[in-house]
Design a protein around this motif. Structure first.
Motif, short mmCIF file in Angstrom:
data_model
loop_
_atom_site.label_atom_id
_atom_site.label_comp_id
_atom_site.label_asym_id
_atom_site.label_seq_id
_atom_site.Cartn_x
_atom_site.Cartn_y
_atom_site.Cartn_z
N ARG A 189 -6.00 -34.59 -35.26
CA ARG A 189 -5.38 -33.24 -35.23
C ARG A 189 -6.30 -32.21 -34.61
NH1 ARG A 189 -0.49 -33.63 -35.06
NH2 ARG A 189 -0.22 -35.77 -35.64
N LYS B 122 -13.13 -49.20 -24.91
CA LYS B 122 -12.68 -47.98 -24.23
C LYS B 122 -13.87 -47.16 -23.74
CE LYS B 122 -8.15 -47.23 -26.25
NZ LYS B 122 -7.43 -46.45 -27.26
N GLY C 267 -14.80 -46.36 -19.75
CA GLY C 267 -14.75 -44.95 -19.34
C GLY C 267 -13.48 -44.26 -19.76
N LEU C 268 -12.89 -44.73 -20.87
CA LEU C 268 -11.63 -44.14 -21.33
C LEU C 268 -11.80 -43.38 -22.63
CD1 LEU C 268 -9.40 -47.21 -20.52
CD2 LEU C 268 -9.45 -45.04 -19.29
N SER D 1 -1.59 -52.44 -26.48
CA SER D 1 -0.15 -52.38 -26.66
C SER D 1 0.53 -52.39 -25.30
CB SER D 1 0.23 -51.13 -27.44
OG SER D 1 -0.56 -50.07 -27.02
N ARG E 180 -1.54 -24.35 -28.48
CA ARG E 180 -0.37 -24.36 -29.36
C ARG E 180 0.33 -23.00 -29.37
NH1 ARG E 180 -2.15 -27.63 -34.64
NH2 ARG E 180 -3.88 -28.47 -33.44
N ASN F 283 -0.36 -44.47 -24.24
CA ASN F 283 -0.92 -45.70 -23.71
C ASN F 283 -0.72 -45.81 -22.21
OD1 ASN F 283 -2.19 -47.65 -25.46
ND2 ASN F 283 -0.33 -47.41 -26.67
N LEU G 297 -3.12 -43.56 -20.54
CA LEU G 297 -4.44 -44.19 -20.56
C LEU G 297 -4.52 -45.26 -19.47
CD1 LEU G 297 -6.91 -43.86 -22.52
CD2 LEU G 297 -6.20 -46.02 -23.49
N GLN H 277 -4.88 -43.59 -16.17
CA GLN H 277 -6.26 -43.14 -15.97
C GLN H 277 -7.14 -44.33 -15.59
OE1 GLN H 277 -8.10 -41.54 -19.49
NE2 GLN H 277 -9.99 -41.10 -18.40
N ALA H 278 -6.94 -45.45 -16.31
CA ALA H 278 -7.77 -46.63 -16.06
C ALA H 278 -7.53 -47.20 -14.67
CB ALA H 278 -7.51 -47.69 -17.12
#
Lengths: 374, 232
Positions: A19, A58, A62-63, A97, B60, B129, B132, B135-136
């Motif tokens: 958060r 990760k 570099g993530l 995933s 926000r 995901n 990500l 980006q990868a």
């Protein structure tokens, strides 16, 4: 000694609350002082769930930005956005995933090449080649939203390998697939990797995958690397009780050395029971013993037992029977709990049943001893 | 009842006959709202994507303000734009009041929060995901933006459709800043108000019919774009 392809130094990472606020001191922490991967090497990063494997992967890819420390690829820092982009264009990463773009299978595999501005004609040839290698050439025009789990995993592998990366990161690349499909894909993957001089880092909790894809093992427990070595090192000589538990050594026993002589030591395991193990240890030293279940021999007759050369002959009572793929796990109470694996045939010939009295034979040299640091 | 039926019949005749005045008003509506929508999409969509994909202090608050902006009363927007464009106002020297340009400005203000806020919402729903993975693969910011937009094109088009529906049928702002000048700033909605006041119900209804048909055809085109590609 040539320089490693990938290096990580003094990595520290603390998971922040999603958060935006920082969580208290009890959050997950990862600390790795050094890690290296050489060109063309295959490393399996293994460990129990929640040990930080994915986070470490990760960071290396570099993530995820570590709080401290550096990642160096091919002698170049991977830190700024531009450095990361240059790095990402030489590697491939397969997330845990399913992550498929809402377009065709062909486009899903082609996307990395498009990002890298590869010529259109070359993209077509390379993508078609990659799809063929994974047996999904027929799906090229299909929507990626309408394929099976096994096909989706193949698309993700093809998407990574079509890039001919210098380094391939795989995070549980077979997900929840069942055994036969996984087997097929492993074979296809081996075919696709053949001829590519590509270093691999695979995160998995599955021993079989790790053994198939990793030459070197790195075991992570609680955010730290606790052991590095070959499969034989990890499976036969686990460095800590956690590693032993993770690699599936069913019998991890705490004991105290009571005497030692002639390269052998007697180790007391709780009340009345003791084991003779190889190696000399100081009296009173606390030790962890790993007894491989497959090295324990069960017999029903004492005479037979005496004929064998094993140094440890233990009397025990069967307290549990649990079937598994290749036979049964027999739980024995020998003054300490001992798990033994027994084939289905042996169960009936030995007359194993709950309450049966049996003899367990353990070679002193079969017991792996872990000395405690303190 | 008879009045209604008669009016409807006459309205239909006007539409079928392609009454020149009707066409002129239709064209004015399309031009003003189309222009506003074009500008808003060009600015609001990338801005929405940037807000959704980046992290900065006050983010926000910005999203909350945009969400509030989706419910801006058009009349209020019209009033404020008027005050700016009056000869004595800060932008009075531009002499834009009672021109189509003023109407476009007012409609941009109405549509901007709708497109931006709905773009933020749509892009935020893209699987992290997937971002990500993008980006990868070594994607630049611009490549990431294009990929994210393609992933949530259905949601983005929904935002554009909502904005178009909002401004094409809005009457308060265009009336105030456009002045409903015949042949110049008269659009379908202001035309309906005027004709109704003058008792020309059949003309008002005809304008209403055209408005509905316009709304329907634009949304049909956008829906085909949205669903057609989404379910291939």
């Amino acid at each position: 000694m040539k320089t490693p392809l990938l290096q990580a130094r003094d990595i520290e990472f603390r998971r922040r609350d999603g958060r935006g606020g920082r969580d208290g001191g009890d959050g997950f922490r990862l600390g790795v002082s050094g890690f290296e991967l050489t060109e063309g090497e295959s490393v399996a990063l293994v460990g129990p769930n929640g040990s930080g494997k994915t986070t470490f992967l990760k960071i290396l890819a570099g993530l995820e930005r570590p709080d401290r420390g550096e990642v160096i690829f091919d002698s170049c820092q991977v830190r700024s956005a531009a450095e990361k982009r240059a790095y990402h264009r030489q590697i491939a990463y397969i997330p845990q995933s399913l992550a498929l773009y809402n377009t065709t299978v062909f486009e899903n595999v082609a996307i990395g090449l498009r990002i890298r501005h590869v010529a259109k004609s070359e993209i077509r040839a390379r993508v078609e080649g990659a799809l063929e290698k994974f047996g999904i050439g027929g799906l090229a025009g299909r929507s990626a939203q309408k394929i099976s789990g096994g096909e989706a995993r193949r698309v993700m592998l093809a998407r990574a390998l079509v890039l001919e990366p210098r380094l391939l990161f795989m995070d549980e690349p077979f997900g929840e697939l069942d055994l036969p499909v996984k087997e097929e894909i492993l074979t296809e993957l081996a075919g696709a990797l053949a001829g590519l001089r590509c270093a691999k880092l695979i995160v998995t909790h599955d021993h079989e995958e790790a053994l198939r894809l990793g030459e070197r093992f790195v075991v992570m427990v609680g955010g730290a690397i606790v052991q590095t070595g070959t499969a034989a090192d990890i499976f036969n000589l686990p460095a800590t009780a956690e590693v032993a538990a993770f690699v599936g050594v069913k019998n991890v026993l705490e004991g105290t050395a009571v005497s030692s002589e002639g390269g052998m030591s007697q180790v007391q395991l709780g009340a009345g029971a003791s084991l003779l193990v190889a190696g000399e240890f100081k009296q009173g030293q606390t030790l962890t013993l790993c007894v491989p279940p497959e090295s324990v021999v069960l017999t029903s007759a004492e005479g037979e037992a005496a004929a064998l050369s094993a140094r440890n002959l233990l009397k025990g009572t069967v307290t549990g029977l649990m079937p598994f793929r290749y036979g049964f796990w027999v739980k024995l109470d020998c003054g300490f709990p001992l798990s033994v694996c027994v084939t289905r045939q042996a169960i009936s010939s030995l007359g194993v049943e709950i309450g049966a009295k049996l003899h367990a034979l353990i070679k002193a040299t079969a017991v792996h001893v872990i000395e405690h640091a303190h | 009842m008879e009045t209604l039926l008669n009016s409807l019949r006459e309205a239909a005749q006007l539409v079928v006959a392609c009454d020149p005045e009707l066409l002129q008003i239709l064209w004015a509506s399309l031009r003003v709202s189309g222009m506003a929508l074009f500008v808003v999409t060009l600015v609001g969509l990338p801005l929405g994507a940037a807000i959704a994909l980046s992290r900065f202090p006050g983010r926000r608050l910005v999203i909350a303000l945009l969400n509030t902006g989706m419910g801006l009363p058009p009349v209020l927007v019209g009033l404020v734009v008027c005050m700016f464009l009056w000869r004595s106002g800060p932008l009075g020297f531009l002499e834009l009041l009672y021109t189509p340009a003023a109407m476009v400005i007012a409609q941009i203000i109405i549509a901007f929060p709708i497109v931006t806020a709905l773009s933020v919402a749509a892009i935020q729903r893209v699987d992290p995901n997937l971002l990500l993975q993008t980006q990868a693969l070594g994607a630049s910011r611009w490549q990431t933006f294009k990929i994210a937009v393609r992933e949530c094109r259905i949601g983005l088009l929904a935002g554009i459709m909502a904005a178009f529906g909002g401004i094409i049928s809005e009457v308060g702002a265009v009336m105030m800043v456009g002045g409903n000048i015949k042949g110049q700033t008269r659009v379908l909605t202001t035309g309906i108000v005027l004709e109704t006041r003058m008792g020309n119900f059949e003309v008002a209804l005809a304008l209403g019919l055209v408005l509905l048909m316009l709304s329907f055809s634009v949304n049909l085109a956008l829906t085909v774009m949205q669903q057609g590609r989404g379910t291939r």
